[in-house]
Design a protein around this motif. Sequence first.
Motif, PDB file in Angstrom:
ATOM      1  N   ILE A 103       0.862  -1.173   0.078  1.00 23.41           N
ATOM      2  CA  ILE A 103       0.106  -0.050   0.152  1.00 23.41           C
ATOM      3  C   ILE A 103       0.839   1.379   0.006  1.00 23.41           C
ATOM      4  CG2 ILE A 103      -1.849  -1.122   0.908  1.00 23.41           C
ATOM      5  CD1 ILE A 103      -1.076   0.164   3.775  1.00 23.41           C
ATOM      6  N   LEU A 104       2.243   1.315   0.640  1.00 19.98           N
ATOM      7  CA  LEU A 104       2.987   2.283   0.366  1.00 19.98           C
ATOM      8  C   LEU A 104       3.341   2.707  -0.894  1.00 19.98           C
ATOM      9  CD1 LEU A 104       5.185   2.087   3.608  1.00 19.98           C
ATOM     10  CD2 LEU A 104       2.999   3.480   3.188  1.00 19.98           C
ATOM     11  N   ALA A 105       3.233   1.520  -1.745  1.00 22.11           N
ATOM     12  CA  ALA A 105       3.487   1.941  -3.275  1.00 22.11           C
ATOM     13  C   ALA A 105       2.663   2.699  -3.922  1.00 22.11           C
ATOM     14  CB  ALA A 105       4.040   0.504  -3.853  1.00 22.11           C
ATOM     15  N   LEU A 106       1.482   2.571  -3.398  1.00 19.79           N
ATOM     16  CA  LEU A 106       0.010   2.970  -4.127  1.00 19.79           C
ATOM     17  C   LEU A 106       0.138   4.387  -3.377  1.00 19.79           C
ATOM     18  CD1 LEU A 106      -2.327   0.069  -4.152  1.00 19.79           C
ATOM     19  CD2 LEU A 106      -0.849   0.953  -5.800  1.00 19.79           C
ATOM     20  N   GLY A 107       0.369   4.779  -2.370  1.00 26.91           N
ATOM     21  CA  GLY A 107      -0.088   6.021  -1.796  1.00 26.91           C
ATOM     22  C   GLY A 107       0.577   7.338  -2.421  1.00 26.91           C
ATOM     23  N   PRO A 108       1.868   7.159  -2.843  1.00 25.09           N
ATOM     24  CA  PRO A 108       2.531   8.218  -3.570  1.00 25.09           C
ATOM     25  C   PRO A 108       1.787   8.455  -5.022  1.00 25.09           C
ATOM     26  CG  PRO A 108       4.168   7.016  -2.600  1.00 25.09           C
ATOM     27  CD  PRO A 108       3.054   6.119  -2.540  1.00 25.09           C
ATOM     28  N   ILE A 109       1.231   7.657  -5.642  1.00 25.83           N
ATOM     29  CA  ILE A 109       0.725   7.570  -7.073  1.00 25.83           C
ATOM     30  C   ILE A 109      -0.515   8.375  -6.784  1.00 25.83           C
ATOM     31  CG2 ILE A 109      -0.185   6.336  -9.023  1.00 25.83           C
ATOM     32  CD1 ILE A 109       1.541   4.121  -8.436  1.00 25.83           C
ATOM     33  N   VAL A 110      -1.375   8.062  -5.825  1.00 22.81           N
ATOM     34  CA  VAL A 110      -2.640   8.646  -5.356  1.00 22.81           C
ATOM     35  C   VAL A 110      -2.344  10.201  -4.932  1.00 22.81           C
ATOM     36  CG1 VAL A 110      -4.647   8.682  -3.815  1.00 22.81           C
ATOM     37  CG2 VAL A 110      -3.603   6.569  -4.792  1.00 22.81           C
ATOM     38  N   LEU A 111      -1.415  10.302  -4.176  1.00 22.53           N
ATOM     39  CA  LEU A 111      -1.072  11.726  -3.811  1.00 22.53           C
ATOM     40  C   LEU A 111      -0.553  12.651  -5.075  1.00 22.53           C
ATOM     41  CD1 LEU A 111      -0.382  13.742  -1.635  1.00 22.53           C
ATOM     42  CD2 LEU A 111       1.943  12.858  -1.465  1.00 22.53           C
ATOM     43  N   VAL A 112      -0.027  12.085  -6.072  1.00 20.75           N
ATOM     44  CA  VAL A 112       0.368  13.098  -7.345  1.00 20.75           C
ATOM     45  C   VAL A 112      -1.024  13.112  -7.846  1.00 20.75           C
ATOM     46  CG1 VAL A 112       1.728  12.886  -9.502  1.00 20.75           C
ATOM     47  CG2 VAL A 112       2.777  11.818  -7.450  1.00 20.75           C
ATOM     48  N   LEU A 113      -1.909  11.968  -8.091  1.00 20.42           N
ATOM     49  CA  LEU A 113      -3.011  12.323  -8.931  1.00 20.42           C
ATOM     50  C   LEU A 113      -4.124  13.293  -8.214  1.00 20.42           C
ATOM     51  CD1 LEU A 113      -3.349   8.586 -10.244  1.00 20.42           C
ATOM     52  CD2 LEU A 113      -2.549  10.636 -11.584  1.00 20.42           C
ATOM     53  N   PHE A 114      -4.129  13.049  -6.894  1.00 19.66           N
ATOM     54  CA  PHE A 114      -5.498  13.681  -6.438  1.00 19.66           C
ATOM     55  C   PHE A 114      -5.084  14.679  -5.354  1.00 19.66           C
ATOM     56  CE2 PHE A 114      -6.944   9.445  -7.744  1.00 19.66           C
ATOM     57  CZ  PHE A 114      -7.828   9.743  -8.728  1.00 19.66           C
ATOM     58  N   GLY A 115      -3.808  14.509  -4.670  1.00 16.11           N
ATOM     59  CA  GLY A 115      -3.332  15.353  -3.607  1.00 16.11           C
ATOM     60  C   GLY A 115      -4.464  15.196  -2.192  1.00 16.11           C
ATOM     61  N   GLY A 116      -4.030  16.249  -1.424  1.00 14.43           N
ATOM     62  CA  GLY A 116      -4.849  16.301  -0.419  1.00 14.43           C
ATOM     63  C   GLY A 116      -4.863  15.100   0.514  1.00 14.43           C
ATOM     64  N   ARG A 117      -5.923  14.905   1.010  1.00 12.83           N
ATOM     65  CA  ARG A 117      -6.102  13.917   1.729  1.00 12.83           C
ATOM     66  C   ARG A 117      -6.667  12.294   1.012  1.00 12.83           C
ATOM     67  NH1 ARG A 117      -5.210  14.822   6.827  1.00 12.83           N
ATOM     68  NH2 ARG A 117      -5.958  12.596   7.331  1.00 12.83           N
ATOM     69  N   ALA A 118      -6.840  12.584  -0.127  1.00  5.85           N
ATOM     70  CA  ALA A 118      -7.173  11.266  -0.907  1.00  5.85           C
ATOM     71  C   ALA A 118      -5.957  10.143  -0.582  1.00  5.85           C
ATOM     72  CB  ALA A 118      -6.839  11.762  -2.513  1.00  5.85           C
ATOM     73  N   ILE A 198      -0.149  17.137   3.499  1.00  3.58           N
ATOM     74  CA  ILE A 198      -1.259  17.892   4.398  1.00  3.58           C
ATOM     75  C   ILE A 198      -0.717  18.253   5.513  1.00  3.58           C
ATOM     76  CG2 ILE A 198      -3.276  16.168   3.665  1.00  3.58           C
ATOM     77  CD1 ILE A 198      -2.397  14.242   5.864  1.00  3.58           C
ATOM     78  N   ASP A 199      -1.248  19.146   6.390  1.00  5.61           N
ATOM     79  CA  ASP A 199      -0.756  19.455   7.729  1.00  5.61           C
ATOM     80  C   ASP A 199      -1.424  19.190   9.064  1.00  5.61           C
ATOM     81  OD1 ASP A 199      -3.022  20.938   7.594  1.00  5.61           O
ATOM     82  OD2 ASP A 199      -2.376  22.832   7.098  1.00  5.61           O
ATOM     83  N   THR A 200      -2.369  18.236   8.781  1.00  2.00           N
ATOM     84  CA  THR A 200      -2.900  17.927  10.253  1.00  2.00           C
ATOM     85  C   THR A 200      -3.068  16.482   9.938  1.00  2.00           C
ATOM     86  OG1 THR A 200      -5.151  18.421   9.546  1.00  2.00           O
ATOM     87  CG2 THR A 200      -4.080  20.236  10.800  1.00  2.00           C
TER      88      THR A 200
END
Length: 258
Positions: A103-118, A198-200
Amino acid sequence: MRRLPAPVTGAIGIAVVLGLWTLAGVLGLAGGAIPTPWTVLQSMVTDGWDVYGPNFTVTARSALEGFLWGNVLAIGLAVLVVLIPPIEPVATQLAIISYCTPILALGPIVLVLFGGRAPSVFLAAISVFFTTMVGTLSGFRSAERASLDLVRAYGGGRWQQFRRVQWIAALPGVFASLKIAAPAAVLGTILGEYLGGIDTGVGVALTAAQQNSNIPRTWGFAIGAGLLAGLGYLIVSLIGRAVTPWATAAPRTAGGVR
């Protein structure tokens, strides 16, 4: 010897853990990285709601959102497998892929695509998907063959068997899976928060406490995360008992938690 009641054994276990923890803190084991329980409690009281409240509120909201999305998709897919058996190989492969992919490999991809808390919501959802789907499917298949045959004898098809027999038989298995999914959603959310953007959130606060070498606060957030996961487990357990009072023992799920 007569077996001790569960609350007594639980209290003894907690006392032993606190005793060992206090001893490790007093002796300064692990280079002083283990504070005493009293030090951690003082830090939590000093920080108060201003530090813990906003972070845990945001994390709990993301965990709940991911919990709902992941479980709705998992249960929906299990229902489709029961009603349309030919799709089972594809559905099973999809569940296995979601479980085996780091799942840690998928997280950065989702962060780049959607950002925020996605990423937090996505990792929470994928953390619960496999367990709930397999547990739900196992619950559907636990229906008594005699009851299914009776529905078929009266002319009922797969939908009637599902509506009148299988979904009721599956409820204990579904709630057993959901109990496991609740802590898994919290873990997935915190892992998503570690990715940044994110900041919180508990993950952000843990990272900041570690970077500032604030050991008591780090332990405080870790304990709080454990309590949040336990609260989710407790809530689902209570709901399960209310919905399935006939289930004296929930069936064991075939899934697992990473």
